[in-house]
Design an enzyme around this catalytic site. Structure first.
Site, PDB file in Angstrom:
ATOM      1  N   GLN B 118       0.717  -1.238  -0.113  1.00 61.73           N
ATOM      2  CA  GLN B 118       0.112  -0.103   0.055  1.00 61.73           C
ATOM      3  C   GLN B 118       0.657   1.359  -0.082  1.00 61.73           C
ATOM      4  O   GLN B 118       0.327   2.289   0.538  1.00 61.73           O
ATOM      5  CB  GLN B 118      -0.936  -0.169   1.253  1.00 61.73           C
ATOM      6  CG  GLN B 118      -2.059  -1.096   1.035  1.00 61.73           C
ATOM      7  CD  GLN B 118      -2.987  -1.156   1.998  1.00 61.73           C
ATOM      8  OE1 GLN B 118      -3.239  -0.435   2.875  1.00 61.73           O
ATOM      9  NE2 GLN B 118      -3.832  -2.223   1.973  1.00 61.73           N
ATOM     10  N   LEU B 215      -5.612   2.127   8.537  1.00 62.95           N
ATOM     11  CA  LEU B 215      -4.462   2.929   8.034  1.00 62.95           C
ATOM     12  C   LEU B 215      -4.799   3.603   6.614  1.00 62.95           C
ATOM     13  O   LEU B 215      -4.147   3.954   5.869  1.00 62.95           O
ATOM     14  CB  LEU B 215      -3.074   1.940   7.450  1.00 62.95           C
ATOM     15  CG  LEU B 215      -2.490   1.380   8.915  1.00 62.95           C
ATOM     16  CD1 LEU B 215      -1.405   0.539   8.426  1.00 62.95           C
ATOM     17  CD2 LEU B 215      -2.097   2.411   9.806  1.00 62.95           C
ATOM     18  N   ASN B 247      -2.459   8.116   5.172  1.00 65.50           N
ATOM     19  CA  ASN B 247      -2.898   7.042   4.230  1.00 65.50           C
ATOM     20  C   ASN B 247      -1.561   6.123   3.950  1.00 65.50           C
ATOM     21  O   ASN B 247      -0.616   6.637   3.396  1.00 65.50           O
ATOM     22  CB  ASN B 247      -3.389   7.734   2.932  1.00 65.50           C
ATOM     23  CG  ASN B 247      -4.826   8.084   3.197  1.00 65.50           C
ATOM     24  OD1 ASN B 247      -5.557   7.029   3.742  1.00 65.50           O
ATOM     25  ND2 ASN B 247      -5.127   9.149   2.872  1.00 65.50           N
ATOM     26  N   CYS B 248      -1.946   4.814   3.956  1.00 65.45           N
ATOM     27  CA  CYS B 248      -1.228   3.881   3.291  1.00 65.45           C
ATOM     28  C   CYS B 248      -2.195   3.041   2.434  1.00 65.45           C
ATOM     29  O   CYS B 248      -3.142   2.319   2.802  1.00 65.45           O
ATOM     30  CB  CYS B 248      -0.649   2.714   4.225  1.00 65.45           C
ATOM     31  SG  CYS B 248       0.575   3.379   5.629  1.00 65.45           S
ATOM     32  N   VAL B 249      -2.333   3.448   1.364  1.00 63.04           N
ATOM     33  CA  VAL B 249      -3.292   3.253   0.285  1.00 63.04           C
ATOM     34  C   VAL B 249      -2.509   3.558  -1.198  1.00 63.04           C
ATOM     35  O   VAL B 249      -1.527   3.971  -1.265  1.00 63.04           O
ATOM     36  CB  VAL B 249      -4.626   3.855   0.604  1.00 63.04           C
ATOM     37  CG1 VAL B 249      -4.542   5.206  -0.016  1.00 63.04           C
ATOM     38  CG2 VAL B 249      -5.896   3.291  -0.053  1.00 63.04           C
TER      39      VAL B 249
END
Lengths: 344, 428
Positions: B118, B215, B247-249
């Site tokens: 991510q 997250l 954000n971890c996306v």
């Protein structure tokens, strides 16, 4: 370049030779000469591949594979198909060849079709089909337009929108850099919309597929119930290599004898969420433990012996719809009456 | 009432180099790597921090990238000590007026795997470079390694704060200098008067924030956006440190903190404010996962839009899939009460571009700006230097299973849905 023709344009014969299997010959045949003239010294047709229309129609997969093989051997930069005008079987063959070449060889294809040729609707995304007249009287117009596109593709140039470049819409979204940023374009569009002036949306809304919910089960206590998930729960190690996003496939695994998914044996491969909790207890995404409990309590008849899994992260709607159709058919064949579908 | 006036004192950075002292001279930012690493390592959750630099055109790949932050420091306004990122590394206070120092052309990039797939990557040259705005910034990269067994949420927070600390630390280099340029953003409601005596259209900006949790989080003055109800922001505070990415996306369409600090919709609406339109307010809303939350937030948005008497709203999105539903609900509820909308979204049309682009659709969404098909692939070339961990590249969301191609999805900022870049898609 390689050119694909049917038996008629390849000058083998008419309907009497329509059951001819695919073959290839070095150099140009028939309409190929007109293309050669158009290309001058900028490109050369090295091989012509041809096949009888009836043979192709009756052995689509086999004919497609053979044609792709013959084409691949010549290592072309661009493949020409037809033009096939409004000849239905020939148009379908051109489309199928284009599909095989685009999918397996990633080589661009240029063709020519009358817009109502069924080959266009079926295979439009795989080639740049120039619009032609309904019959071979349109050859003279079609050749230079096909040749121009073929040369552009051979040089690796970007192809603009259909109306600008003279091909029939392919139904594909293609990236390009606009002169202004998205934010500037958005404000300009809003000003026009508020003022009642015409504007052009950059993404027309699709026809959205609304599915009415199925009727309740008459007796859940007797039903065979299946689990299907887009949450990416797979046996540890991901044996079928389902990707973390943009999945092009799904898999199915046995649940025979499984009452609870242990973190030692199952994991998620989904790339769109924090996997910590799913990996700690995979039942959180694929509720086998809860389903077994319902089975025991008699609230469902029994749990179907396999489950289906894919990853719904950036996975295209086209792929998702295809998976769903195939999974539903497999479940129906096995007499499954209800599905618990878990997403994430 | 006085206008909310934000002075952005711009200091041009044209090169970043490693040096024995952190200073800015003639457009060259030199960075004392040890001192910066020490500042950041005050967070005990980070075991090691390596500081690297990367300039446009360098044969460098940065992977995996978490966040990008523009170096800034507030030097006048409310609050003591003056907050640059209130609620995060600074005390709460009003931002969006006063003076903020900006190292324009520089960026802090935080790198290091939290969830692996991510995060994204930035190439400073080669075919993928043109898709990331951060191939054009002069980057100070923090490669952060956490202490063993640090839970992902703690790890994310430690890296988030490290990036912000580095951003304020670097901007201090501008303190002794005179700015190259001062950009003043002054915002006061115009009371509806157009220059020609007519009425200007009243325009709002609906700023959707990723808030799915696990997250996928954005912070508003330190508040977790999934717990807010839609509310109003001034255009100047929105770009002055009130919003921070956690954000971890997927990397292509998340808003990095840099995007928030330089929100292009706000900048464009401010420029046209009082001339072509009246920029009434920024409405901030979330993208929560439950249908009930989506209903609540989109209904609140429509009510606020109606209360403000808006004629039109630009709606930007963050992320894809699930947030497509928030986008369509916001659009249809605003259009329902007669407020015209334009939507900004990217597309997931498959690598061949032949699939339907969004997971949801609504007939009211008749004015859409596309920021490109994130599934389209780009060639991956070998670069001389990899900052971070090259082994993470094949695991990123957007990896294709081949070594030489990757989806734009993995390129940080490639299809940003604030409309930051010029990328778009059309029918072929």
């Amino acid at each position: 370049m390689v050119h694909y023709l049917n038996q008629f344009f390849a000058q083998i014969g008419g309907e009497d030779k329509a059951d001819l299997p695919p073959s290839a010959r070095e150099g140009v045949i028939g309409p190929g000469q007109a293309f050669a003239k158009e290309f001058g010294d900028q490109a050369e047709i090295v091989t012509t591949v041809y096949c009888g229309d009836s043979y192709f129609a009756e052995h689509i997969a086999k004919a497609q594979e053979k044609c792709v093989k013959l084409i691949a051997a010549a290592q072309p930069d661009v493949v020409l198909v037809g033009p096939a005008f409004n000849a239905g079987r020939y148009g379908m063959a051109c489309g199928a060849v284009a599909q095989g070449v685009a999918q397996r060889l990633s080589i661009p294809v240029v063709g020519g079709l009358f817009p109502e040729n069924p080959g266009y609707e079926m295979y439009r995304q795989y080639a740049f089909f120039v619009e032609t007249k309904g019959s071979a009287v349109g050859m003279r117009e079609a050749v230079p337009r096909m040749a121009r596109l073929a040369l552009k593709l051979a040089r690796g140039e970007e192809i603009g929108p259909p109306a600008e470049e003279g091909y029939l819409p392919r139904g594909c979204r293609k990236n390009f850099f606009a002169p202004e940023s998205g934010a500037k374009r958005a404000v300009a569009m809003l000003l026009r919309k508020m003022a009642g002036l015409p504007f052009t949306t950059e993404y027309p809304m699709p026809e959205f597929d609304r599915v009415p919910p199925a009727k309740n089960l008459p007796d859940a206590g007797q039903a065979l119930v299946a689990l299907v998930t887009s949450g990416g729960i797979v046996p540890k190690g991901n044996p079928d290599r389902i990707p973390a996003s943009s999945a092009g496939r799904y898999a199915s695994y046995s649940l025979a004898g499984v009452t609870d998914l242990s973190p030692d044996q199952y994991q998620t491969v989904h790339g769109g969420y924090d996997p910590t909790y799913a990996n700690a207890d995979p039942d959180r995404v694929l509720p086998v433990d809860a389903a077994r409990a319902l089975e025991k309590e008699g609230r469902i008849g029994s749990l179907y012996e396999r489950y289906f899994v894919t990853v719904g992260n950036g996975t295209s709607v086209a792929n998702a719809a295809r998976f769903a159709g195939e999974i539903a058919q497999a479940l129906k064949n096995d007499g499954v009456q209800a599905v618990i579908l878990t997403s994430t | 009432m006085k206008a909310l006036q934000l002075e952005m004192a711009l200091f041009r950075v044209e090169k970043v180099v490693a040096g024995s002292e952190t200073k800015l001279r003639d457009g060259v930012l030199s960075v004392d790597q040890d001192e910066l690493a020490d500042k950041v390592r005050t967070d005990e959750r980070l075991r090691a921090v390596e500081v690297r630099v990367a300039n446009p055109g360098d044969s460098v790949r940065i992977v995996p990238v978490k966040d990008v932050i523009e170096p800034r420091l507030r030097v006048s306004g409310e609050g003591y000590p003056l907050p640059t990122f209130p609620g995060m590394i600074d005390k709460a206070a009003q931002v969006g007026y006063g003076r903020t120092l900006v190292l324009r052309g520089a960026a802090v990039v935080t790198a290091g795997a939290i969830l692996g797939f991510q995060e994204g990557f930035i190439d400073m040259r080669g075919p993928a470079a043109q898709y990331s705005p951060f191939s054009q910034t002069h980057n100070v990269v923090l490669v952060c390694e956490p202490v063993p067994d640090l839970p992902p949420h703690q790890h994310e927070e430690a890296m988030r704060l490290a990036g912000l600390r580095a951003a304020t630390y670097l901007a201090q280099a501008a303190l002794p200098l005179a700015p190259d340029e001062v950009e003043t953003i002054s915002w006061l409601p115009t009371q509806g008067g157009a220059p020609n005596g007519g009425r200007l259209p009243r325009v709002g900006y609906l700023y959707m924030l990723q808030s799915q949790g696990l997250l996928h989080d954005t912070y508003l003055y330190g508040a977790d956006a999934k717990h807010i109800l839609p509310t109003l922001l001034s255009p100047t505070e929105a770009i002055d440190g009130a919003l921070v990415s956690g954000n971890c996306v997927s990397a292509c369409d998340k808003n990095t903190t840099y995007h928030h600090q330089n929100n292009p919709v706000i900048m464009e609406l401010c420029q046209r404010h009082g001339r072509d339109l009246e920029f009434v307010a920024v409405l901030i809303t979330n993208e929560n996962v439950t249908l009930e939350d989506k209903r609540l937030s989109s209904s609140r948005v429509a009510t606020l839009g109606g209360m403000l008497g808006l004629d039109g709203v630009i709606i930007s999105k963050e992320g894809f899939g699930n947030p497509d539903t928030d986008l369509m609900m916001n659009c249809s509820k605003l259009e329902e009460i007669g407020i015209k909308t334009v939507l900004i979204t990217d597309e997931y049309a498959g690598s061949d571009g032949a699939s339907q682009s969004l997971a949801d659709a609504h007939p009211a969404a008749d004015a859409v700006i596309s920021t490109g098909n994130a599934n389209q692939e780009v060639e991956l070339v070998e670069l001389d230097v990899v900052i971070g961990d090259p082994d993470r590249l094949p695991a990123l969301a957007g990896a294709t299973g081949t070594d030489n191609r990757i989806e734009l999805q993995a390129v940080t900022g490639a299809t940003n849905e604030l409309g930051f870049s010029n990328l778009t898609a059309r029918w072929q």
